[in-house]
Scaffold this motif. Structure first.
Motif, short mmCIF file in Angstrom:
data_model
loop_
_atom_site.label_atom_id
_atom_site.label_comp_id
_atom_site.label_asym_id
_atom_site.label_seq_id
_atom_site.Cartn_x
_atom_site.Cartn_y
_atom_site.Cartn_z
N GLU A 188 0.85 -1.19 0.00
CA GLU A 188 0.00 0.00 0.00
C GLU A 188 0.88 1.24 0.00
O GLU A 188 2.03 1.19 0.41
CB GLU A 188 -0.90 -0.02 1.23
N GLY A 189 0.32 2.34 -0.46
CA GLY A 189 1.05 3.59 -0.44
C GLY A 189 1.55 3.98 -1.81
O GLY A 189 1.13 3.44 -2.83
N GLY A 190 2.48 4.92 -1.79
CA GLY A 190 3.03 5.46 -3.03
C GLY A 190 4.13 4.58 -3.61
O GLY A 190 4.45 3.50 -3.09
N LEU A 191 4.70 5.07 -4.67
CA LEU A 191 5.75 4.34 -5.37
C LEU A 191 6.93 4.03 -4.44
O LEU A 191 7.50 2.94 -4.50
CB LEU A 191 6.22 5.15 -6.58
N ASP A 192 7.28 4.99 -3.59
CA ASP A 192 8.39 4.76 -2.65
C ASP A 192 8.08 3.62 -1.69
O ASP A 192 8.94 2.79 -1.37
CB ASP A 192 8.76 6.03 -1.90
N ASP A 193 6.82 3.53 -1.24
CA ASP A 193 6.40 2.44 -0.35
C ASP A 193 6.45 1.09 -1.05
O ASP A 193 6.82 0.08 -0.46
CB ASP A 193 4.98 2.68 0.18
N LYS A 194 6.09 1.10 -2.31
CA LYS A 194 6.08 -0.13 -3.09
C LYS A 194 7.51 -0.65 -3.30
O LYS A 194 7.76 -1.85 -3.20
CB LYS A 194 5.36 0.08 -4.42
N VAL A 195 8.42 0.25 -3.58
CA VAL A 195 9.82 -0.15 -3.74
C VAL A 195 10.39 -0.63 -2.41
O VAL A 195 11.07 -1.65 -2.34
CB VAL A 195 10.66 1.01 -4.33
N THR A 196 10.07 0.09 -1.35
CA THR A 196 10.54 -0.31 -0.02
C THR A 196 10.04 -1.70 0.35
O THR A 196 10.75 -2.47 1.01
CB THR A 196 10.08 0.72 1.04
N ALA A 197 8.83 -2.04 -0.10
CA ALA A 197 8.26 -3.36 0.21
C ALA A 197 9.13 -4.49 -0.34
O ALA A 197 9.24 -5.55 0.29
CB ALA A 197 6.85 -3.46 -0.34
N ILE A 198 9.74 -4.27 -1.47
CA ILE A 198 10.63 -5.30 -2.03
C ILE A 198 11.78 -5.55 -1.06
O ILE A 198 12.08 -6.70 -0.71
CB ILE A 198 11.18 -4.88 -3.41
N PHE A 199 12.41 -4.51 -0.60
CA PHE A 199 13.54 -4.62 0.32
C PHE A 199 13.11 -5.20 1.67
O PHE A 199 13.80 -6.02 2.25
CB PHE A 199 14.20 -3.26 0.51
N ARG A 200 11.96 -4.75 2.15
CA ARG A 200 11.45 -5.24 3.44
C ARG A 200 11.21 -6.75 3.38
O ARG A 200 11.58 -7.50 4.28
CB ARG A 200 10.18 -4.50 3.82
N ASN A 201 10.61 -7.20 2.28
CA ASN A 201 10.35 -8.63 2.13
C ASN A 201 11.63 -9.42 1.92
O ASN A 201 11.75 -10.56 2.40
CB ASN A 201 9.37 -8.88 0.98
N LEU A 202 12.60 -8.84 1.25
CA LEU A 202 13.90 -9.50 1.14
C LEU A 202 14.56 -9.62 2.51
O LEU A 202 15.20 -10.64 2.81
CB LEU A 202 14.82 -8.74 0.18
N GLY A 203 14.38 -8.60 3.35
CA GLY A 203 14.90 -8.67 4.72
C GLY A 203 14.28 -9.81 5.49
O GLY A 203 14.97 -10.54 6.21
N LYS A 204 12.97 -10.00 5.32
CA LYS A 204 12.30 -11.13 5.97
C LYS A 204 12.86 -12.45 5.47
O LYS A 204 13.12 -13.37 6.24
CB LYS A 204 10.78 -11.09 5.72
N SER A 205 13.05 -12.54 4.17
CA SER A 205 13.60 -13.76 3.57
C SER A 205 15.01 -14.04 4.08
O SER A 205 15.38 -15.18 4.37
CB SER A 205 13.63 -13.65 2.04
N ALA A 206 15.79 -12.98 4.21
CA ALA A 206 17.18 -13.12 4.64
C ALA A 206 17.31 -13.60 6.08
O ALA A 206 18.36 -14.10 6.49
CB ALA A 206 17.93 -11.80 4.46
N ARG A 207 16.26 -13.47 6.83
CA ARG A 207 16.28 -13.95 8.23
C ARG A 207 16.01 -15.46 8.34
O ARG A 207 16.19 -16.04 9.39
CB ARG A 207 15.28 -13.16 9.06
N HIS A 208 15.60 -16.07 7.25
CA HIS A 208 15.34 -17.52 7.26
C HIS A 208 16.68 -18.26 7.27
O HIS A 208 17.61 -17.89 6.56
CB HIS A 208 14.53 -17.91 6.02
N PRO A 209 16.81 -19.29 8.10
CA PRO A 209 18.10 -19.99 8.21
C PRO A 209 18.62 -20.61 6.92
O PRO A 209 19.82 -20.78 6.76
CB PRO A 209 17.84 -21.07 9.27
N LYS A 210 17.74 -20.91 5.96
CA LYS A 210 18.19 -21.52 4.70
C LYS A 210 18.50 -20.49 3.62
O LYS A 210 18.90 -20.85 2.52
CB LYS A 210 17.15 -22.51 4.20
#
Length: 193
Positions: free
Chosen positions: A78-100
């Motif tokens: 949700e939100g503007g273009l900046d929020d949408k781009v940030t969501a990619i990084f935020r989700n990658l951060g979540k993925s990076a926390r997975h042990p595998k």
């Protein structure tokens, strides 16, 4: 009703993908891939002329799913273009926390093949990164961002730099910080409303 078995080529790529991503391409033999796929080495070579072709197929199999995942994260935010781009990084951060999590398979493969610029897997990796950049450029252009081409390239650099630094430090917050920088760049490129 019995489900149809996966085609042999698909089984080989699936086995190679699991092994290559978890152990690296140089650390995995063709024998290991054949064993994981439940096939003989001869059968594997019937479908792939070399390990190099198998490595390229592994990355090719990651191309569209990775791009589709980025697009889904972008579209669902949700939100503007900046929020949408940030969501990619935020989700990658979540993925990076997975042990595998082992980072970007394209970048890891490129690092292992750094002395082989003409390798089919390098070409596959380049094509993937260009597709991500082209998609971002289109999104930015449609939103009226100034310098959409340069902005897309900057975001790809932040993505790939984030992947690298997270692997070095084992700290997913680096990719989230890269996302904050990306959001700043996007906001600066958008027309004032």
């Amino acid at each position: 009703m019995k489900t149809a078995a996966k085609p042999t080529r698909e089984r080989i790529v699936e086995a190679a993908s699991k092994l290559f991503y978890s152990e690296g391409i140089r650390g995995v033999s063709v024998d290991a891939v054949a064993e994981k796929a439940g096939l003989t080495k001869r059968t594997l070579y019937y479908h792939f002329t070399s390990k190099d072709d198998l490595i390229a197929a592994y990355l090719d199999g990651r191309d569209q799913p990775n791009l589709a995942l980025f697009q889904r994260w972008f579209d669902e935010a949700e939100g503007g273009l900046d929020d949408k781009v940030t969501a990619i990084f935020r989700n990658l951060g979540k993925s990076a926390r997975h042990p595998k999590w082992k980072g970007c398979g394209f970048l890891r493969t490129a690092a292992e093949l750094v002395d082989m610029p003409g390798h089919p897997a390098i070409k596959t990796g380049i094509a993937h990164k260009k597709r991500v950049e082209a998609w971002l450029r289109q999104e930015f252009a449609e939103a009226g961002a100034t310098g959409a081409e340069a902005l897309a390239r900057q975001i790809v650099l932040l993505l790939d730099g984030g992947f690298a630094v997270v692997l070095l430090n084992r700290d997913a917050s680096y990719i989230e910080t890269a996302g904050e920088a990306a959001a700043t760049l996007v906001r600066a490129a958008l027309p004032v409303r």
